[in-house]
Design a protein around this motif. Sequence first.
Motif, short mmCIF file in Angstrom:
data_model
loop_
_atom_site.label_atom_id
_atom_site.label_comp_id
_atom_site.label_asym_id
_atom_site.label_seq_id
_atom_site.Cartn_x
_atom_site.Cartn_y
_atom_site.Cartn_z
N VAL A 1 89.21 95.25 84.15
CA VAL A 1 88.42 95.98 83.15
C VAL A 1 89.32 96.62 82.09
CG1 VAL A 1 86.76 97.87 82.81
CG2 VAL A 1 86.56 96.37 84.80
N ALA A 2 90.58 96.91 82.44
CA ALA A 2 91.49 97.60 81.52
C ALA A 2 91.66 96.86 80.20
CB ALA A 2 92.84 97.84 82.19
N PRO A 3 91.98 95.54 80.18
CA PRO A 3 92.08 94.87 78.88
C PRO A 3 90.75 94.75 78.15
CG PRO A 3 92.32 93.28 80.67
CD PRO A 3 92.37 94.65 81.29
N VAL A 4 89.65 94.81 78.90
CA VAL A 4 88.34 94.81 78.24
C VAL A 4 88.19 96.06 77.38
CG1 VAL A 4 85.85 94.84 78.59
CG2 VAL A 4 87.29 93.42 80.06
N THR A 5 88.60 97.20 77.92
CA THR A 5 88.56 98.43 77.13
C THR A 5 89.52 98.34 75.94
OG1 THR A 5 90.28 99.57 78.42
CG2 THR A 5 88.00 99.76 79.19
N VAL B 1 96.13 97.86 70.97
CA VAL B 1 95.39 97.29 72.10
C VAL B 1 96.30 97.16 73.32
CG1 VAL B 1 94.32 95.17 72.97
CG2 VAL B 1 93.65 96.08 70.74
N VAL B 2 97.51 96.64 73.13
CA VAL B 2 98.39 96.45 74.29
C VAL B 2 98.88 97.79 74.83
CG1 VAL B 2 100.55 96.17 72.98
CG2 VAL B 2 100.28 95.05 75.19
N MET B 3 99.17 98.75 73.94
CA MET B 3 99.59 100.07 74.40
C MET B 3 98.46 100.75 75.16
SD MET B 3 102.71 100.74 73.87
CE MET B 3 102.62 102.49 74.17
N HIS B 4 97.24 100.61 74.65
CA HIS B 4 96.08 101.21 75.33
C HIS B 4 95.88 100.59 76.70
CE1 HIS B 4 91.99 102.61 76.07
NE2 HIS B 4 91.69 101.34 76.34
N THR B 5 95.96 99.26 76.78
CA THR B 5 95.75 98.57 78.05
C THR B 5 96.80 98.97 79.08
OG1 THR B 5 94.80 96.69 76.86
CG2 THR B 5 95.46 96.32 79.14
N LEU B 6 98.05 99.05 78.64
CA LEU B 6 99.13 99.46 79.54
C LEU B 6 98.94 100.90 80.01
CD1 LEU B 6 102.26 97.86 77.81
CD2 LEU B 6 101.39 97.31 80.09
N CYS B 7 98.64 101.80 79.07
CA CYS B 7 98.48 103.21 79.42
C CYS B 7 97.29 103.42 80.34
CB CYS B 7 98.33 104.05 78.15
SG CYS B 7 99.84 104.19 77.17
N ALA B 8 96.18 102.72 80.08
CA ALA B 8 95.00 102.85 80.93
C ALA B 8 95.30 102.35 82.34
CB ALA B 8 93.83 102.09 80.32
N SER B 9 96.03 101.22 82.43
CA SER B 9 96.39 100.68 83.74
C SER B 9 97.32 101.62 84.49
CB SER B 9 97.05 99.30 83.57
OG SER B 9 96.19 98.39 82.93
N ALA C 1 92.35 82.69 85.96
CA ALA C 1 92.43 81.55 85.05
C ALA C 1 91.87 81.91 83.67
CB ALA C 1 91.69 80.36 85.64
N ALA C 2 90.78 82.69 83.66
CA ALA C 2 90.17 83.09 82.39
C ALA C 2 91.12 83.96 81.57
CB ALA C 2 88.86 83.84 82.65
N LEU C 3 91.81 84.89 82.23
CA LEU C 3 92.77 85.75 81.53
C LEU C 3 93.93 84.93 80.98
CD1 LEU C 3 92.88 88.78 83.98
CD2 LEU C 3 92.05 88.85 81.63
N LEU C 4 94.45 84.00 81.78
CA LEU C 4 95.58 83.20 81.33
C LEU C 4 95.19 82.30 80.16
CD1 LEU C 4 98.56 82.55 81.93
CD2 LEU C 4 97.75 80.65 83.35
N LEU C 5 94.02 81.68 80.24
CA LEU C 5 93.56 80.81 79.15
C LEU C 5 93.28 81.62 77.88
CD1 LEU C 5 91.19 78.39 81.11
CD2 LEU C 5 93.45 77.87 80.16
N SER C 6 92.71 82.80 78.05
CA SER C 6 92.43 83.65 76.89
C SER C 6 93.72 84.10 76.22
CB SER C 6 91.60 84.87 77.31
OG SER C 6 90.36 84.48 77.86
N ALA D 1 97.46 88.78 73.28
CA ALA D 1 97.71 87.97 74.47
C ALA D 1 98.41 88.80 75.54
CB ALA D 1 98.56 86.76 74.10
N THR D 2 99.35 89.65 75.13
CA THR D 2 100.05 90.51 76.09
C THR D 2 99.07 91.45 76.78
OG1 THR D 2 102.08 90.40 74.77
CG2 THR D 2 101.88 92.21 76.35
N ALA D 3 98.13 92.01 76.02
CA ALA D 3 97.13 92.90 76.60
C ALA D 3 96.30 92.19 77.66
CB ALA D 3 96.24 93.47 75.50
N LEU D 4 95.91 90.94 77.38
CA LEU D 4 95.12 90.18 78.34
C LEU D 4 95.91 89.83 79.59
CD1 LEU D 4 93.31 87.82 75.81
CD2 LEU D 4 92.18 89.45 77.32
#
Length: 287
Positions: free
Chosen positions: A97-101, A158-166, A200-205, A220-223
């Motif tokens: 859910v983290a990269p979704v946010t 986006v990537v900073m947010h995803t990392l910080c949320a995780s 697989a969905a995350l890697l393909l995305s 891509a890094t965020a995903l």
Amino acid sequence: MRSLAEFAMRRRATALLVAVLSTGTSLFFWVGAAVVALVTLRKGTQEGLILLLWSLLPAGAVLYLLAEVLPIANLIAAFVLALVLRSTVSLALTLIVAPVTGLLLGATLLTVASPYLDFLVQVMEELVAQWSQGLPADPSGAATIVAPGRELISGGLVVMHTLCASVSILLARWWQAVLYNPGGFAKEFHNLRLSYRPAAALLLSAGYCMTLGEQYSLWATALSVPLIMSGLGLLHFMFNRAHNTRRWIWLLYISLVLIDPVKWVICLLAVIDSFIDVRRRVNRTAA
């Protein structure tokens, strides 16, 4: 960090103090978000929501005064992730859910918050122009510095947010284990594994974002963040089985920071693990 968690969990006032002071900064907002997540995990949605609403005030002040959106975005995301973890008891699903946010933040910046993003682009252009003036002239023009555009800046956020949320939700989960279930987090993290469909969905995305050009590489890094976390969990499990963890773990994280392709190798390991369940095979072989 354990002492901080113990202090925060004494009562509502101490948790509020830690959360408000942390989210009112540009450097330690992720700690305040972790406190909100911890309270939500331990004491329930209502207590977490009260803490969240009060913490939005300093985070909003940072956004207004310093034009930094990460503290308020990370605070909300950590609360959402805590709700997901509390209801599903699945760390893997929570990290998905983290990269979704993060993507929601990026979409918001590119649409309804477009003026804010334009402001950041203008600030970056001014900084690059000032920095370029101090460089020696290059007649060939080969050393021309180009300011990042909207997609690249939004991707960075986006990537900073995803990392910080995780990191915030993992810290909250670790705090919860240290205070109320010693050793529980290590076992949970070692068993962190995504199922094959979301992996697989995350890697393909992520791969699709890479094909869109350099300006979308950070998206891509965020995903890939959930895959990286899952791969790290697998490697921690393997190192723990080898009874020689400290040296290899240090080498792993140094390589992850300094050598960019390492993160994609870890992602690939996570995808492979999602299909064949490496831990089950290792445990079966050991038995």
